[in-house]
Design an enzyme around this catalytic site. Structure first.
Site, PDB file in Angstrom:
ATOM      1  N   LYS A  89      -5.080   6.291   1.098  1.00 50.13           N
ATOM      2  CA  LYS A  89      -4.902   6.071   2.528  1.00 50.13           C
ATOM      3  C   LYS A  89      -4.167   7.230   3.195  1.00 50.13           C
ATOM      4  CE  LYS A  89      -4.509   1.023   1.806  1.00 50.13           C
ATOM      5  NZ  LYS A  89      -5.496   0.471   2.717  1.00 50.13           N
ATOM      6  N   MET A 139      -4.335  -7.505   1.780  1.00 47.95           N
ATOM      7  CA  MET A 139      -4.291  -6.509   2.830  1.00 47.95           C
ATOM      8  C   MET A 139      -3.584  -7.115   4.049  1.00 47.95           C
ATOM      9  SD  MET A 139      -7.271  -6.917   1.066  1.00 47.95           S
ATOM     10  CE  MET A 139      -8.681  -7.349   2.086  1.00 47.95           C
ATOM     11  N   GLY A 140      -2.742  -6.320   4.722  1.00 42.96           N
ATOM     12  CA  GLY A 140      -2.004  -6.837   5.865  1.00 42.96           C
ATOM     13  C   GLY A 140      -2.898  -7.297   6.995  1.00 42.96           C
ATOM     14  N   SER A 160      -7.996   1.185  -3.612  1.00 41.91           N
ATOM     15  CA  SER A 160      -8.092   1.108  -2.157  1.00 41.91           C
ATOM     16  C   SER A 160      -6.708   1.060  -1.520  1.00 41.91           C
ATOM     17  CB  SER A 160      -8.895  -0.133  -1.748  1.00 41.91           C
ATOM     18  OG  SER A 160      -8.217  -1.333  -2.078  1.00 41.91           O
ATOM     19  N   SER A 161      -5.710   0.544  -2.239  1.00 37.13           N
ATOM     20  CA  SER A 161      -4.354   0.416  -1.700  1.00 37.13           C
ATOM     21  C   SER A 161      -3.602   1.741  -1.657  1.00 37.13           C
ATOM     22  CB  SER A 161      -3.540  -0.573  -2.548  1.00 37.13           C
ATOM     23  OG  SER A 161      -4.134  -1.840  -2.561  1.00 37.13           O
ATOM     24  N   THR A 162      -4.102   2.740  -2.369  1.00 39.92           N
ATOM     25  CA  THR A 162      -3.370   4.003  -2.494  1.00 39.92           C
ATOM     26  C   THR A 162      -4.219   5.210  -2.117  1.00 39.92           C
ATOM     27  OG1 THR A 162      -3.962   4.091  -4.852  1.00 39.92           O
ATOM     28  CG2 THR A 162      -1.840   3.095  -4.291  1.00 39.92           C
ATOM     29  N   CYS A 193      -4.825  -0.511   8.754  1.00 39.54           N
ATOM     30  CA  CYS A 193      -4.191  -0.977   7.522  1.00 39.54           C
ATOM     31  C   CYS A 193      -2.926  -1.722   7.923  1.00 39.54           C
ATOM     32  CB  CYS A 193      -3.850   0.182   6.591  1.00 39.54           C
ATOM     33  SG  CYS A 193      -2.906  -0.353   5.125  1.00 39.54           S
ATOM     34  N   SER A 246     -11.249  -5.406  -1.144  1.00 42.47           N
ATOM     35  CA  SER A 246     -11.112  -4.229  -0.305  1.00 42.47           C
ATOM     36  C   SER A 246     -11.775  -3.057  -0.998  1.00 42.47           C
ATOM     37  CB  SER A 246      -9.632  -3.922  -0.059  1.00 42.47           C
ATOM     38  OG  SER A 246      -9.482  -2.758   0.735  1.00 42.47           O
ATOM     39  N   ASN A 281      -0.756  -3.219   5.993  1.00 39.85           N
ATOM     40  CA  ASN A 281       0.382  -2.909   5.134  1.00 39.85           C
ATOM     41  C   ASN A 281       1.067  -1.623   5.569  1.00 39.85           C
ATOM     42  OD1 ASN A 281       0.847  -4.876   2.920  1.00 39.85           O
ATOM     43  ND2 ASN A 281      -1.323  -4.550   2.550  1.00 39.85           N
ATOM     44  N   SER A 324       0.832  -1.203   0.000  1.00 37.01           N
ATOM     45  CA  SER A 324       0.000   0.000   0.000  1.00 37.01           C
ATOM     46  C   SER A 324       0.867   1.253   0.000  1.00 37.01           C
ATOM     47  CB  SER A 324      -0.924   0.015   1.229  1.00 37.01           C
ATOM     48  OG  SER A 324      -1.894  -0.995   1.178  1.00 37.01           O
TER      49      SER A 324
END
Length: 397
Positions: A70, A318-319, A66-68, A104, A309, A106, A19
């Protein structure tokens, strides 16, 4: 006609695991945004570039996934035995809200390095060379994370030869321990298994009775069997994200699971809680080709897991969902455990769209049922850019 000027706020753009996010020190935010509420949310939305009806976040720091999309806020810890308080905000891409309901995993890997670089960890506790132990209070969920951060010549070591599937370049390994990651009161319905069962059934329109493991460890997660939905567990992003009917089905399962877990009162409330719970599907091990072109053999993994996610299939894992996977795998009878072959186990390697990941969990059986003492995994993190982010001065001030 007058127009607002721009203000600038110290910030760091970091990758953590698979992420990326914008990191702030609480003390650097405008005064109105130093406390929870509309001003803080408005500021973070504008920083990331949301809400964006085009779904691109062109006018902000977000990467339209969703990973970016945040944000992270850190401050000196108010908890005894901890170095920093860590607050995570998942910013919606197309809607005007920030979801504060979970962590999160990650970006948790980047919290220790950022805290050290930002002077939030007592310098006397930092080795010149070796490993710094950063004690993190995860404020969203009220849990402790221990980060083991490599140090070299008095600074955080960021480069190295640790490879993480889903991340293009190698970096230094950061080991994370999620202490007592299962819910013990409040938001998760009062237990790691909110219903008291390791397997439940959800009555899903168009499918019928669907087996599900509903667990709150790391992050609330709804696990279902891939085969029950007509999947193999080897799917990649395009197989799911290009199918509107599939995405709608998974959102329906997620919403129904959220109600059963006690996270929301009815399924209509799920739209305002996009970050949690997660929904994932599992299958026994099988060979497949990862998104990088890497071949993953059935013998290299214990099971297959695909997770969604913010309404989309994640490109890796996701972590926090990895913590849920490790926890569920450690407890006999869950769908995750059964997909991995059953029995008691303290670590597994699972296959995800970008490759594989090894995670561990130490399960303890008590009189009142199972609990997880700790879960662990290795990630990496790196500073991508630091300086200031600019926003109009009528936002979040």
């Amino acid at each position: 006609m007058t127009h607002p000027a721009q203000i600038f706020i110290p910030a760091t753009y970091m990758r953590g695991g698979t992420s990326k996010g914008v990191f702030f020190r609480l003390q650097d935010l405008p005064e109105a945004a130093r406390k929870p509420g509309p001003a803080r949310d408005a500021l973070l939305l504008r920083v990331i570039g949301s809400p964006d009806p085009y779904g691109k976040q062109i006018d902000g720091m977000g990467g339209a996934t969703s990973s970016t999309s945040k944000t992270v806020i850190l401050s000196p810890s108010t908890r005894e035995g901890h170095d920093v308080d860590y607050l995570f905000g998942q910013v919606s891409i197309d809607r005007p809200f920030v979801d504060w309901s979970g962590n999160c995993g990650n970006l948790s890997a980047a919290v220790g390095p950022f805290a050290i670089r930002s002077g939030l960890v007592d310098a006397s506790r930092l080795p010149e060379n070796g490993t710094a132990v950063v004690r993190i209070w995860q404020a969203n969920i009220g849990k402790t994370i221990i980060a083991h951060v490599p140090m070299c010549n008095g600074a955080v070591q960021e480069t190295g030869d640790f490879e993480l599937d889903g991340v293009t370049f190698p970096a230094a390994e950061i080991r994370l321990e999620f202490m007592d990651p299962a819910a013990d009161d409040g938001d998760g319905g009062g237990a790691m298994f909110p219903t008291g069962n390791v397997v439940d059934e959800l009555d899903v329109p168009g499918i019928g009775r669907l087996k599900a493991t509903l667990i709150n460890a790391g992050i609330p997660t709804v696990f279902v069997e891939a085969a029950a939905l007509g999947y193999l567990g080897t799917e990649r992003q395009d197989d799911i994200n290009g199918d509107a009917r599939a995405l709608a089905l998974f959102e329906q399962i997620r919403a129904m699971g959220a109600v059963r877990m006690g996270l929301i009162g009815n399924i209509d409330e799920a739209a305002a809680r996009q970050h949690t719970p997660k929904v994932a599907f599992v299958a026994p091990p099988s060979g497949y080709t990862a998104s990088s072109g890497k071949a993953v053999a059935a013998g290299d993994i214990d099971l297959l897991v695909r997770a969604l996610s913010m309404g989309k299939l994640h490109h890796a894992m996701m972590g926090t969902a990895a913590v849920a996977i490790a926890s569920a795998a450690a407890i006999p009878g869950t769908l995750v455990n059964l997909a991995a072959g059953g029995g008691e186990r303290d670590d597994i390697r699972f296959g995800h769209p970008s490759g594989t990941l090894r995670v561990g969990a130490r399960a303890v059986r008590k009189e009142e049922g199972w609990t997880i003492a700790s879960a662990s995994m290795s990630r990496s993190a790196r500073v991508l850019m630091e300086g200031w982010v600019y926003v109009p001065d009528d936002i979040g001030t």
